[in-house]
Design a protein around this motif. Structure first.
Motif, PDB file in Angstrom:
ATOM      1  N   GLU A 101       0.829  -1.221   0.000  1.00  0.00           N
ATOM      2  CA  GLU A 101       0.000   0.000   0.000  1.00  0.00           C
ATOM      3  C   GLU A 101       0.859   1.264   0.000  1.00  0.00           C
ATOM      4  OE1 GLU A 101      -3.643   0.437   2.983  1.00  0.00           O
ATOM      5  OE2 GLU A 101      -2.168  -1.081   3.577  1.00  0.00           O
ATOM      6  N   THR A 102       0.360   2.321  -0.613  1.00  0.00           N
ATOM      7  CA  THR A 102       1.006   3.626  -0.481  1.00  0.00           C
ATOM      8  C   THR A 102      -0.018   4.576   0.132  1.00  0.00           C
ATOM      9  OG1 THR A 102       2.430   3.252  -2.384  1.00  0.00           O
ATOM     10  CG2 THR A 102       2.087   5.542  -1.741  1.00  0.00           C
ATOM     11  N   LEU A 103       0.384   5.252   1.204  1.00  0.00           N
ATOM     12  CA  LEU A 103      -0.504   6.208   1.864  1.00  0.00           C
ATOM     13  C   LEU A 103       0.148   7.581   1.819  1.00  0.00           C
ATOM     14  CD1 LEU A 103      -1.274   4.226   5.162  1.00  0.00           C
ATOM     15  CD2 LEU A 103      -2.576   4.170   3.025  1.00  0.00           C
ATOM     16  N   SER A 104      -0.680   8.614   1.806  1.00  0.00           N
ATOM     17  CA  SER A 104      -0.094   9.963   1.852  1.00  0.00           C
ATOM     18  C   SER A 104      -0.771  10.760   2.953  1.00  0.00           C
ATOM     19  CB  SER A 104      -0.264  10.656   0.501  1.00  0.00           C
ATOM     20  OG  SER A 104      -1.634  10.876   0.260  1.00  0.00           O
ATOM     21  N   ALA A 105      -0.086  11.807   3.401  1.00  0.00           N
ATOM     22  CA  ALA A 105      -0.661  12.649   4.453  1.00  0.00           C
ATOM     23  C   ALA A 105      -0.044  14.041   4.354  1.00  0.00           C
ATOM     24  CB  ALA A 105      -0.371  12.053   5.831  1.00  0.00           C
ATOM     25  N   ASP A 106      -0.684  14.994   5.027  1.00  0.00           N
ATOM     26  CA  ASP A 106      -0.133  16.357   5.040  1.00  0.00           C
ATOM     27  C   ASP A 106       1.101  16.435   5.939  1.00  0.00           C
ATOM     28  OD1 ASP A 106      -2.220  17.308   3.418  1.00  0.00           O
ATOM     29  OD2 ASP A 106      -3.542  17.348   5.178  1.00  0.00           O
ATOM     30  N   ALA A 107       1.130  15.576   6.956  1.00  0.00           N
ATOM     31  CA  ALA A 107       2.291  15.556   7.857  1.00  0.00           C
ATOM     32  C   ALA A 107       2.652  14.105   8.165  1.00  0.00           C
ATOM     33  CB  ALA A 107       1.967  16.284   9.162  1.00  0.00           C
ATOM     34  N   ILE A 108       3.939  13.817   8.142  1.00  0.00           N
ATOM     35  CA  ILE A 108       4.411  12.463   8.483  1.00  0.00           C
ATOM     36  C   ILE A 108       5.403  12.575   9.637  1.00  0.00           C
ATOM     37  CG2 ILE A 108       5.718  10.438   7.668  1.00  0.00           C
ATOM     38  CD1 ILE A 108       4.657  11.067   4.839  1.00  0.00           C
ATOM     39  N   VAL A 109       5.113  11.840  10.709  1.00  0.00           N
ATOM     40  CA  VAL A 109       6.014  11.845  11.874  1.00  0.00           C
ATOM     41  C   VAL A 109       6.768  10.523  11.891  1.00  0.00           C
ATOM     42  CG1 VAL A 109       6.161  11.941  14.402  1.00  0.00           C
ATOM     43  CG2 VAL A 109       4.421  13.307  13.194  1.00  0.00           C
ATOM     44  N   LEU A 110       8.088  10.597  11.834  1.00  0.00           N
ATOM     45  CA  LEU A 110       8.917   9.397  11.888  1.00  0.00           C
ATOM     46  C   LEU A 110       9.338   9.193  13.340  1.00  0.00           C
ATOM     47  CD1 LEU A 110      10.998  10.321   8.723  1.00  0.00           C
ATOM     48  CD2 LEU A 110       9.111   8.668   8.854  1.00  0.00           C
ATOM     49  N   ALA A 111       8.760   8.188  13.961  1.00  0.00           N
ATOM     50  CA  ALA A 111       9.075   7.889  15.374  1.00  0.00           C
ATOM     51  C   ALA A 111       9.512   6.437  15.442  1.00  0.00           C
ATOM     52  CB  ALA A 111       7.851   8.154  16.250  1.00  0.00           C
ATOM     53  N   THR A 112      10.502   6.122  14.616  1.00  0.00           N
ATOM     54  CA  THR A 112      10.872   4.721  14.386  1.00  0.00           C
ATOM     55  C   THR A 112      11.974   4.219  15.325  1.00  0.00           C
ATOM     56  OG1 THR A 112      12.245   5.549  12.584  1.00  0.00           O
ATOM     57  CG2 THR A 112      10.129   4.607  11.979  1.00  0.00           C
ATOM     58  N   GLY A 113      12.372   5.032  16.269  1.00  0.00           N
ATOM     59  CA  GLY A 113      13.286   4.569  17.320  1.00  0.00           C
ATOM     60  C   GLY A 113      14.538   3.912  16.790  1.00  0.00           C
ATOM     61  N   GLY A 114      14.848   2.754  17.340  1.00  0.00           N
ATOM     62  CA  GLY A 114      16.079   2.092  16.927  1.00  0.00           C
ATOM     63  C   GLY A 114      15.980   0.593  17.064  1.00  0.00           C
ATOM     64  N   GLU A 115      16.985  -0.072  16.560  1.00  0.00           N
ATOM     65  CA  GLU A 115      17.129  -1.516  16.749  1.00  0.00           C
ATOM     66  C   GLU A 115      18.383  -1.756  17.565  1.00  0.00           C
ATOM     67  OE1 GLU A 115      15.019  -3.780  16.170  1.00  0.00           O
ATOM     68  OE2 GLU A 115      13.644  -2.689  14.859  1.00  0.00           O
ATOM     69  N   ALA A 116      18.407  -2.886  18.258  1.00  0.00           N
ATOM     70  CA  ALA A 116      19.578  -3.194  19.085  1.00  0.00           C
ATOM     71  C   ALA A 116      20.803  -3.380  18.198  1.00  0.00           C
ATOM     72  CB  ALA A 116      19.305  -4.472  19.881  1.00  0.00           C
ATOM     73  N   ARG A 117      21.918  -2.835  18.653  1.00  0.00           N
ATOM     74  CA  ARG A 117      23.162  -2.971  17.911  1.00  0.00           C
ATOM     75  C   ARG A 117      23.719  -4.385  18.106  1.00  0.00           C
ATOM     76  NH1 ARG A 117      28.787  -1.660  17.779  1.00  0.00           N
ATOM     77  NH2 ARG A 117      29.089  -1.794  20.018  1.00  0.00           N
ATOM     78  N   PRO A 247      19.752   3.983  15.494  1.00  0.00           N
ATOM     79  CA  PRO A 247      18.507   4.568  14.995  1.00  0.00           C
ATOM     80  C   PRO A 247      18.109   3.973  13.640  1.00  0.00           C
ATOM     81  CG  PRO A 247      20.291   6.201  15.073  1.00  0.00           C
ATOM     82  CD  PRO A 247      20.800   4.960  15.715  1.00  0.00           C
ATOM     83  N   GLN A 248      16.813   3.889  13.436  1.00  0.00           N
ATOM     84  CA  GLN A 248      16.279   3.172  12.269  1.00  0.00           C
ATOM     85  C   GLN A 248      15.688   4.083  11.201  1.00  0.00           C
ATOM     86  OE1 GLN A 248      16.317  -0.306  11.459  1.00  0.00           O
ATOM     87  NE2 GLN A 248      17.936   0.183  12.915  1.00  0.00           N
ATOM     88  N   MET A 249      16.315   4.097  10.047  1.00  0.00           N
ATOM     89  CA  MET A 249      15.740   4.855   8.941  1.00  0.00           C
ATOM     90  C   MET A 249      16.100   4.273   7.568  1.00  0.00           C
ATOM     91  SD  MET A 249      18.096   6.740  10.862  1.00  0.00           S
ATOM     92  CE  MET A 249      19.839   6.713  10.625  1.00  0.00           C
ATOM     93  N   PRO A 250      16.039   2.927   7.419  1.00  0.00           N
ATOM     94  CA  PRO A 250      16.387   2.332   6.120  1.00  0.00           C
ATOM     95  C   PRO A 250      15.389   2.691   5.020  1.00  0.00           C
ATOM     96  CG  PRO A 250      15.428   0.673   7.562  1.00  0.00           C
ATOM     97  CD  PRO A 250      15.618   1.905   8.392  1.00  0.00           C
ATOM     98  N   PHE A 251      14.256   3.243   5.431  1.00  0.00           N
ATOM     99  CA  PHE A 251      13.207   3.624   4.456  1.00  0.00           C
ATOM    100  C   PHE A 251      13.528   4.948   3.768  1.00  0.00           C
ATOM    101  CE2 PHE A 251      12.220   4.316   8.912  1.00  0.00           C
ATOM    102  CZ  PHE A 251      12.236   5.699   8.967  1.00  0.00           C
TER     103      PHE A 251
END
Ligand SMILES: Cc1cc2nc3c(=O)[nH]c(=O)nc-3n(C[C@H](O)[C@H](O)[C@H](O)COP(=O)(O)OP(=O)(O)OC[C@H]3O[C@@H](n4cnc5c(N)ncnc54)[C@H](O)[C@@H]3O)c2cc1C
Length: 414
Positions: A101-117, A247-251
């Protein structure tokens, strides 16, 4: 409120994401809110994963929920759990999900935290080498740790200390390994760390410091073997890594977005309002690398900060005043010990005040007769007082603070 904002997507249903969602509605936002999380268990508290989820094996994800389904309904939030953001199209404010799916919005909040090292060594991704970041990780560990099992816990930070202490409560043989000479000493006053470590050793934890690990193998008789650079080996039924998070941001995949969003210090670059340099894209919580007006960048990895940033980002989206920043506060539960810290402990010993009170001393950091930090064990009231003293910048007299005969409450007004 900004008139043009009618829809918000929040990616990450944890401390930052959930507080953002709550604050958006509290602030009067009536548009659509979609909450996305790759974890099928959805929104749960992460801190219990190294504490009660291990110590009380009957604990389920439902027991540590961060927000009930009923509240999400009441807030009119659409939740999509078990679905990852795989590509952020930042210029068009679209998210492409693992479901296609693709979704769109006026505002996107990235609160993706992290993964264990994971350690950058051979064998770090063996199935017997575990981490603790998701509920499923804790369940996997719980399945292995039957009484009598041997578990090596690697890392002398809070998660390593909590995990070692929790496992010791389960009659597991705990081998706690740290690369440093003294666990926790990068976080707390050295004298206190020595007392904490002694407590953990008395509880049955076996500690090895100054460790240099070269690899993990699972080819021998033992489930897993740790090989050290000095040739020593240690066999265990499982290994738990508590060596930090990433921190996680592979997207964030396209070059233009990478350039604008990724911080050289790790994480997603935002200003103090938690806005990125791309209109409509925000970040909050452990993933947010916040550049202050003095150009320094900080990225916190604490529950209180993530929760606060969720509120700040909601205020930014709504165009309302940001909530006041709370005095830094942190807790860590290590077996029977409840540690709390307020403000920041200065490393210099000349600012350190020790107060003997009850079973555990309280430590304060006082500079120029102003309290800047405090840490207590099984004495949350001392830290409550310290929080007030730090916030109100009151006169703090080292001699009185050190004197158990002078009540802390009496010193709160300076
Ligand atoms: C075991 C453990 C114990 C802790 N104990 C304490 C403690 O005692 N005290 C304390 O102050 N702090 C503690 N912390 C730290 C605290 O939990 C974190 O600071 C806090 O959870 C950060 O919240 P967050 O919302 O920024 O990110 P996170 O909690 O990391 O949540 C991020 C969410 O985003 C989701 N996500 C990530 N990538 C994607 C994607 N591509 N698509 C969709 N969803 C995605 C994840 O599944 C996750 O649910 C602990 C952390 C751990 C792991």
């Amino acid at each position: 409120m900004s008139a043009s904002i009618e829809s918000v997507i929040v990616v990450g249903a944890s401390a930052a994401g959930i507080s953002c969602v709550r604050q958006l509605r509290k602030g009067g936002f009536a548009g659509s809110i979609t909450l996305i999380d790759k974890d099928e268990n959805g929104a749960y508290e992460r801190p219990p994963l190294s504490k009660q989820v291990l110590m009380a094996p009957a604990t389920t994800a439902q027991d540590i929920l961060l927000i009930e389904a009923a509240e999400l309904d009441e807030l009119n939030v659409t939740s999509l759990y078990g679905n990852a953001l795989v590509e952020l199209k930042s210029q068009s404010r679209e998210v492409v999900l693992a479901s296609g799916e693709t979704l769109s919005a006026d505002a996107i909040v990235l609160a993706t935290g992290g993964e264990a090292r994971r350690l950058p060594i051979e064998g770090a991704d063996l199935p017997e080498v575990l981490v603790l970041r998701h509920y499923a990780d804790a369940v996997k560990l719980r399945e292995i740790v039957k009484p009598g099992a041997k578990v090596a816990v690697i890392g002398g930070g809070f998660i390593g200390a909590e995990t070692a202490a929790s496992l010791a409560k389960l009659d597991v043989q705990v081998e706690w390994l740290d690369a440093a000479p003294l666990p926790l000493a990068h976080l707390l006053p050295e004298a206190l760390c020595e007392e904490l470590v002694k407590h953990h050793l008395d509880a049955g934890v076996k500690l090895t410091t100054n460790c240099r690990i070269s690899k993990f193998t699972n080819e021998g008789d033992a489930a897993v073997t740790i090989e050290f650079t000095n040739g020593d080996t240690l066999e265990a039924d499982a290994i738990v890594l508590g060596v930090g998070m990433l921190p996680q941001m592979p997207f964030i995949t396209d070059d233009a977005s990478k350039e604008l969003l990724l911080s050289s210090a790790g994480g997603i670059t935002v200003d103090e309002t938690l806005a990125t340099r791309i209109p409509g894209i925000y970040a909050a919580g452990d993933v947010a690398a916040v550049t202050q007006t003095d150009s320094t960048t900080t990225r916190h990895e604490h529950w209180q900060s993530a929760q606060h940033q969720g509120e700040v980002v909601a205020a930014t989206i709504l165009g309302s005043e940001a909530p006041e920043e709370p005095t830094h506060w942190f807790w860590s539960d290590q077996g029977d010990l409840h540690i709390e810290m307020a403000g920041h402990m200065l490393p210099q010993s000349e600012y350190l005040i020790k107060r003997e009170e009850g079973d555990w001393p309280v430590y304060f950091s006082v500079k120029d007769n102003r309290m800047v930090g405090a840490v207590s064990v099984n004495n949350p009231n001392a830290v409550r007082v310290a929080l007030r003293m730090i916030k109100n910048n009151v006169n703090a007299e080292p001699e009185k603070l050190a004197d158990p005969a002078v009540s802390l409450r009496a010193q709160m007004r300076g």
